[in-house]
Design a protein around this motif. Structure first.
Motif, PDB file in Angstrom:
ATOM      1  N   ASN A 118      -5.896   4.435 -30.168  1.00  0.00           N
ATOM      2  CA  ASN A 118      -5.892   2.878 -30.586  1.00  0.00           C
ATOM      3  C   ASN A 118      -6.120   2.137 -29.328  1.00  0.00           C
ATOM      4  OD1 ASN A 118      -5.612   2.930 -33.708  1.00  0.00           O
ATOM      5  ND2 ASN A 118      -4.056   4.478 -33.104  1.00  0.00           N
ATOM      6  N   ASN A 119      -6.369   2.489 -28.243  1.00  0.00           N
ATOM      7  CA  ASN A 119      -6.524   1.552 -27.026  1.00  0.00           C
ATOM      8  C   ASN A 119      -5.682   0.418 -26.952  1.00  0.00           C
ATOM      9  OD1 ASN A 119      -9.718   2.267 -28.313  1.00  0.00           O
ATOM     10  ND2 ASN A 119      -9.268   3.064 -26.251  1.00  0.00           N
ATOM     11  N   ILE A 120      -4.508   0.903 -26.902  1.00  0.00           N
ATOM     12  CA  ILE A 120      -3.149  -0.050 -26.816  1.00  0.00           C
ATOM     13  C   ILE A 120      -2.897  -0.426 -25.468  1.00  0.00           C
ATOM     14  CG2 ILE A 120      -0.866  -0.769 -27.440  1.00  0.00           C
ATOM     15  CD1 ILE A 120      -1.334   0.920 -30.063  1.00  0.00           C
ATOM     16  N   GLY A 121      -3.104  -1.362 -24.970  1.00  0.00           N
ATOM     17  CA  GLY A 121      -2.670  -1.804 -23.665  1.00  0.00           C
ATOM     18  C   GLY A 121      -1.438  -2.616 -23.732  1.00  0.00           C
ATOM     19  N   GLY A 122      -1.049  -3.615 -22.763  1.00  0.00           N
ATOM     20  CA  GLY A 122       0.259  -4.212 -22.553  1.00  0.00           C
ATOM     21  C   GLY A 122       0.025  -5.411 -23.594  1.00  0.00           C
ATOM     22  N   ALA A 123      -1.069  -6.177 -23.711  1.00  0.00           N
ATOM     23  CA  ALA A 123      -1.197  -7.209 -24.584  1.00  0.00           C
ATOM     24  C   ALA A 123      -0.886  -6.888 -25.763  1.00  0.00           C
ATOM     25  CB  ALA A 123      -2.608  -7.798 -24.348  1.00  0.00           C
ATOM     26  N   GLU A 124      -1.416  -5.597 -26.324  1.00  0.00           N
ATOM     27  CA  GLU A 124      -1.195  -5.132 -27.630  1.00  0.00           C
ATOM     28  C   GLU A 124       0.087  -4.677 -27.968  1.00  0.00           C
ATOM     29  OE1 GLU A 124      -5.547  -5.218 -26.708  1.00  0.00           O
ATOM     30  OE2 GLU A 124      -3.859  -4.265 -25.814  1.00  0.00           O
ATOM     31  N   GLY A 181       0.850  -1.135   0.115  1.00  0.00           N
ATOM     32  CA  GLY A 181      -0.057   0.012  -0.080  1.00  0.00           C
ATOM     33  C   GLY A 181       0.857   1.429   0.036  1.00  0.00           C
ATOM     34  N   ASP A 182       0.269   2.401   0.301  1.00  0.00           N
ATOM     35  CA  ASP A 182       0.902   3.685   0.213  1.00  0.00           C
ATOM     36  C   ASP A 182       1.987   3.781   1.446  1.00  0.00           C
ATOM     37  OD1 ASP A 182      -0.318   4.307  -1.744  1.00  0.00           O
ATOM     38  OD2 ASP A 182      -2.040   5.259  -0.687  1.00  0.00           O
ATOM     39  N   GLY A 183       2.981   4.449   1.329  1.00  0.00           N
ATOM     40  CA  GLY A 183       4.020   4.385   2.233  1.00  0.00           C
ATOM     41  C   GLY A 183       5.087   5.375   1.756  1.00  0.00           C
ATOM     42  N   ASP A 184       5.930   5.807   2.670  1.00  0.00           N
ATOM     43  CA  ASP A 184       7.273   6.573   2.406  1.00  0.00           C
ATOM     44  C   ASP A 184       8.470   5.804   2.247  1.00  0.00           C
ATOM     45  OD1 ASP A 184       8.775   6.883   4.757  1.00  0.00           O
ATOM     46  OD2 ASP A 184       6.803   8.076   5.102  1.00  0.00           O
ATOM     47  N   SER A 185       9.587   5.943   1.328  1.00  0.00           N
ATOM     48  CA  SER A 185      10.389   5.223   1.370  1.00  0.00           C
ATOM     49  C   SER A 185      11.473   4.968   2.614  1.00  0.00           C
ATOM     50  CB  SER A 185      11.646   5.978   0.172  1.00  0.00           C
ATOM     51  OG  SER A 185      12.050   7.156   0.756  1.00  0.00           O
ATOM     52  N   ARG A 186      11.057   5.916   3.731  1.00  0.00           N
ATOM     53  CA  ARG A 186      11.886   5.332   5.019  1.00  0.00           C
ATOM     54  C   ARG A 186      11.301   4.262   5.561  1.00  0.00           C
ATOM     55  NH1 ARG A 186      10.469  11.146   7.777  1.00  0.00           N
ATOM     56  NH2 ARG A 186       8.521  10.415   6.765  1.00  0.00           N
ATOM     57  N   THR A 187      10.296   3.737   5.050  1.00  0.00           N
ATOM     58  CA  THR A 187       9.774   2.476   5.860  1.00  0.00           C
ATOM     59  C   THR A 187       9.693   1.236   4.962  1.00  0.00           C
ATOM     60  OG1 THR A 187       7.546   3.183   5.325  1.00  0.00           O
ATOM     61  CG2 THR A 187       8.197   3.513   7.471  1.00  0.00           C
ATOM     62  N   GLY A 188      10.280   1.328   3.779  1.00  0.00           N
ATOM     63  CA  GLY A 188      10.655   0.367   3.057  1.00  0.00           C
ATOM     64  C   GLY A 188      10.175   0.589   1.463  1.00  0.00           C
ATOM     65  N   ARG A 189      10.587  -0.251   0.664  1.00  0.00           N
ATOM     66  CA  ARG A 189      10.162  -0.002  -0.731  1.00  0.00           C
ATOM     67  C   ARG A 189       8.665  -0.157  -0.880  1.00  0.00           C
ATOM     68  NH1 ARG A 189      14.901  -3.057  -3.831  1.00  0.00           N
ATOM     69  NH2 ARG A 189      14.176  -2.085  -5.705  1.00  0.00           N
ATOM     70  N   LYS A 190       8.011   0.753  -1.783  1.00  0.00           N
ATOM     71  CA  LYS A 190       6.752   0.413  -2.056  1.00  0.00           C
ATOM     72  C   LYS A 190       6.600  -0.545  -3.396  1.00  0.00           C
ATOM     73  CE  LYS A 190       5.770   4.829  -2.587  1.00  0.00           C
ATOM     74  NZ  LYS A 190       5.316   6.319  -2.836  1.00  0.00           N
ATOM     75  N   LEU A 191       5.403  -0.955  -3.358  1.00  0.00           N
ATOM     76  CA  LEU A 191       5.167  -1.759  -4.438  1.00  0.00           C
ATOM     77  C   LEU A 191       4.918  -0.968  -5.588  1.00  0.00           C
ATOM     78  CD1 LEU A 191       2.538  -4.411  -3.200  1.00  0.00           C
ATOM     79  CD2 LEU A 191       5.272  -4.794  -3.253  1.00  0.00           C
ATOM     80  N   PRO A 192       5.801  -1.371  -6.961  1.00  0.00           N
ATOM     81  CA  PRO A 192       5.495  -0.372  -7.896  1.00  0.00           C
ATOM     82  C   PRO A 192       4.612  -0.529  -8.779  1.00  0.00           C
ATOM     83  CG  PRO A 192       6.893  -2.355  -8.464  1.00  0.00           C
ATOM     84  CD  PRO A 192       6.441  -2.301  -7.021  1.00  0.00           C
ATOM     85  N   GLY A 193       4.152   0.674  -9.637  1.00  0.00           N
ATOM     86  CA  GLY A 193       3.010   0.326 -10.324  1.00  0.00           C
ATOM     87  C   GLY A 193       3.025  -0.322 -11.722  1.00  0.00           C
ATOM     88  N   HIS A 194       3.015   0.357 -12.653  1.00  0.00           N
ATOM     89  CA  HIS A 194       2.888  -0.404 -14.164  1.00  0.00           C
ATOM     90  C   HIS A 194       4.165  -1.060 -14.155  1.00  0.00           C
ATOM     91  CE1 HIS A 194       5.302   3.036 -15.432  1.00  0.00           C
ATOM     92  NE2 HIS A 194       5.848   2.229 -16.139  1.00  0.00           N
ATOM     93  N   SER A 195       5.394  -0.640 -13.575  1.00  0.00           N
ATOM     94  CA  SER A 195       6.554  -1.487 -13.711  1.00  0.00           C
ATOM     95  C   SER A 195       6.699  -2.882 -13.105  1.00  0.00           C
ATOM     96  CB  SER A 195       7.857  -0.541 -13.256  1.00  0.00           C
ATOM     97  OG  SER A 195       7.659  -0.137 -11.988  1.00  0.00           O
ATOM     98  N   GLY A 196       6.024  -2.899 -12.117  1.00  0.00           N
ATOM     99  CA  GLY A 196       5.784  -4.246 -11.281  1.00  0.00           C
ATOM    100  C   GLY A 196       5.012  -5.116 -11.965  1.00  0.00           C
ATOM    101  N   LEU A 197       4.556  -5.112 -13.118  1.00  0.00           N
ATOM    102  CA  LEU A 197       3.456  -6.020 -13.575  1.00  0.00           C
ATOM    103  C   LEU A 197       4.098  -6.586 -14.782  1.00  0.00           C
ATOM    104  CD1 LEU A 197      -0.040  -4.280 -13.565  1.00  0.00           C
ATOM    105  CD2 LEU A 197       0.767  -6.032 -12.074  1.00  0.00           C
ATOM    106  N   LEU A 198       3.776  -7.685 -15.142  1.00  0.00           N
ATOM    107  CA  LEU A 198       4.127  -8.476 -16.406  1.00  0.00           C
ATOM    108  C   LEU A 198       3.592  -7.458 -17.741  1.00  0.00           C
ATOM    109  CD1 LEU A 198       3.836 -12.293 -15.850  1.00  0.00           C
ATOM    110  CD2 LEU A 198       5.925 -10.909 -16.293  1.00  0.00           C
ATOM    111  N   LEU A 199       4.153  -7.372 -18.740  1.00  0.00           N
ATOM    112  CA  LEU A 199       3.629  -6.458 -19.707  1.00  0.00           C
ATOM    113  C   LEU A 199       2.180  -6.893 -20.311  1.00  0.00           C
ATOM    114  CD1 LEU A 199       4.245  -4.269 -21.820  1.00  0.00           C
ATOM    115  CD2 LEU A 199       5.343  -6.052 -23.237  1.00  0.00           C
ATOM    116  N   ALA A 200       1.786  -8.106 -20.366  1.00  0.00           N
ATOM    117  CA  ALA A 200       0.618  -8.698 -20.752  1.00  0.00           C
ATOM    118  C   ALA A 200      -0.426  -7.993 -19.845  1.00  0.00           C
ATOM    119  CB  ALA A 200       0.609 -10.040 -20.772  1.00  0.00           C
TER     120      ALA A 200
END
Length: 473
Positions: A355-361, A310-329
């Motif tokens: 053109n509504n291009i997401g990760g799968a496309e 969840g939300d938090g600052d870097s002083r209490t640990g690494r936050k889970l990333p957004g798009h970069s943490g997911l597989l491209l698909a």
């Protein structure tokens, strides 16, 4: 006070770790902490060395009260350590001295369980440290076990892929054949269970060499046999999954894989929430704090990463990333547009949005598809080339690569440099098997049967294959 235990093999490869719960406000420390065969005590005392095992440690866990740490090893022993002093309170030897792969403590700390390479499990009375029973549960190595949260049953998993449910008297309650093709690697019960009238329902997570993490519903109604029903099969990782764990509320389940990723799922819906790809080698251990919103992940890259859910600052640990943490698909259209901006391709955002291009496309985009989008005209040939190179690099980064299992020494789990064939027909790193044979144990590390001879034959074909593989990397 919080204790984080990490066991390494020859100060290189992280084999196992576990954490005792504590609401200590100043933890976790900076991400990527590196630890080596010691207890890091987050108090005025910096560390405490624990030594006593003759070979690599495969598993460790705390008693529910946190007063004791259990560790089991290839040397055939389970050691009980005092969490406060680090002193060995007991050394529990498997009756046949078979190599131990996994250990577990009952929730009420009344029992201790250890699974062995000879297909048996040994059950000890924890307060008296006396053996209650050693019982065969499989024809293959027992590599996974865990107690139910009620403490009245336990599960074993083996390298043949079976899951078996037992009561504490070693009576078989249920057997799930071929739960994981090629073998089970880990299993874990959710901490909470439901009681509906006279029926008890528990959730069990298991993972294996088939690249799958599964969630099962275990049910037992008074006077009837136990049943196991598959709830979800989670397939977001591309290589064997070595470790799995539930969150304290049972709403999340996490798996660590040989593909270097950590997958985080909604355990109720079976949907992927995040893929973490920050480790450089395969992930061997995952743990979720029972008191704080933290996930810890351990890897053969010799690091432990600590993440805040969840939300938090870097002083209490690494936050889970957004798009970069997911597989491209699994990227959304917004994720793709954000990635374009990060890669300096802002001028393509409007085209992708229209053109509504997401990760799968995006993952399927090639020269022809780019030309149809208008990214291939004379004035944009260079832009198209940059885009396709960025996509190729992204997919390569997410896929990763790791040495095939047959290239790793069964004793050290390290890439072999000088593989030799022993009398049991298996290949080992020469130095490791020679050390094994010189020791007290004259049995095969893989079969636990006596070695008829100490003669070792160089496996030149395997050595050449490993050399070619290393060159290709």
């Amino acid at each position: 006070m919080l204790l984080l235990i990490c066991f390494y093999q020859d100060q290189t490869s992280l084999l196992s770790y576990t954490a005792a719960p504590s609401p200590h406000p100043s933890w976790p420390p900076a991400p990527g902490i590196k630890l080596c065969v010691f207890i890091t005590r987050l108090t005025s005392r910096s560390f405490l060395t624990l030594s006593g095992h003759g070979y690599g440690v495969h598993c460790c866990c705390f008693s529910s009260c946190g007063s004791y740490l259990l560790s089991c090893s290839t040397d055939g022993s389970t050691m009980v350590w005092s969490s406060d002093t680090g002193e060995a309170a007991a050394v529990l030897q498997h009756p046949s001295r078979s190599a131990l792969r996994v250990c577990a403590a009952a929730p009420d700390s009344s029992l201790l369980l250890a699974g062995a390479c000879d297909g048996t499990v040994a059950l000890w009375d924890f307060p008296s440290k006396t053996l209650r029973r050693c019982h065969p549960v499989s024809e293959a190595s027992v590599v996974a076990c865990c107690f139910s949260p009620c403490g009245q049953m336990f599960v074993t998993g083996c390298t043949y892929g079976d899951l078996k449910l037992w009561d504490v008297d070693m009576s078989l309650l249920y057997a799930q054949k071929d739960a994981h093709d090629l073998g089970v690697t880990c299993c874990s019960f959710a901490p909470l269970f439901q009681v509906d009238g006279c029926c008890v329902q528990l959730r069990l997570a298991s993972c294996g060499q088939d690249n799958q993490l599964k969630i099962w519903i275990v049910s037992q109604r008074e006077g009837t046999a136990c049943t196991m029903k598959l709830l979800h099969t989670l397939t977001s990782q591309s290589a064997p999954i070595l470790s799995c764990a539930f969150s304290s509320e049972g709403d999340l389940v996490v798996g660590g894989s040989v593909d270097k990723s950590v997958a985080i799922y909604d355990a109720n819906l079976g949907t992927l929430l995040h893929i973490l790809k920050q480790h450089d080698r395969y992930v061997t251990a995952v743990a979720l704090s029972p008191t704080m919103p933290w996930i810890a992940t351990g890897s053969m890259d010799r690091t432990v990463n600590v993440w805040r859910i969840g939300d938090g600052d870097s002083r209490t640990g690494r936050k889970l990333p957004g798009h970069s943490g997911l597989l491209l698909a699994y990227w959304s259209e917004v994720d793709v547009q954000t990635w374009l901006c990060e890669e300096g391709l802002e001028e393509l955002v409007s085209i992708f949005k229209a053109n509504n291009i997401g990760g799968a496309e995006l993952s399927q985009l090639n020269k022809e598809a780019a030309r149809e989008l208008g990214i291939g005209l004379a004035e944009s040939l260079g832009l198209r080339g940059r885009l396709l190179r960025k996509i190729k690099g992204l997919m390569a980064e997410q896929s990763g690569s790791e040495a095939p299992d047959e290239f790793l020494c069964p004793i050290t789990r390290e890439l072999m440099k000088d593989p030799v064939i022993a009398a049991d027909g298996y290949s080992y790193e020469r130095e490791s098997i020679e050390s094994w044979i010189r020791g007290k144990n004259k049995t095969s590390p893989m079969t636990n049967l006596p070695l008829q001879t100490s003669l070792l034959t160089p496996n030149r074909s395997l050595k050449m294959t490993i050399t070619r593989w290393k060159s290709s990397q």
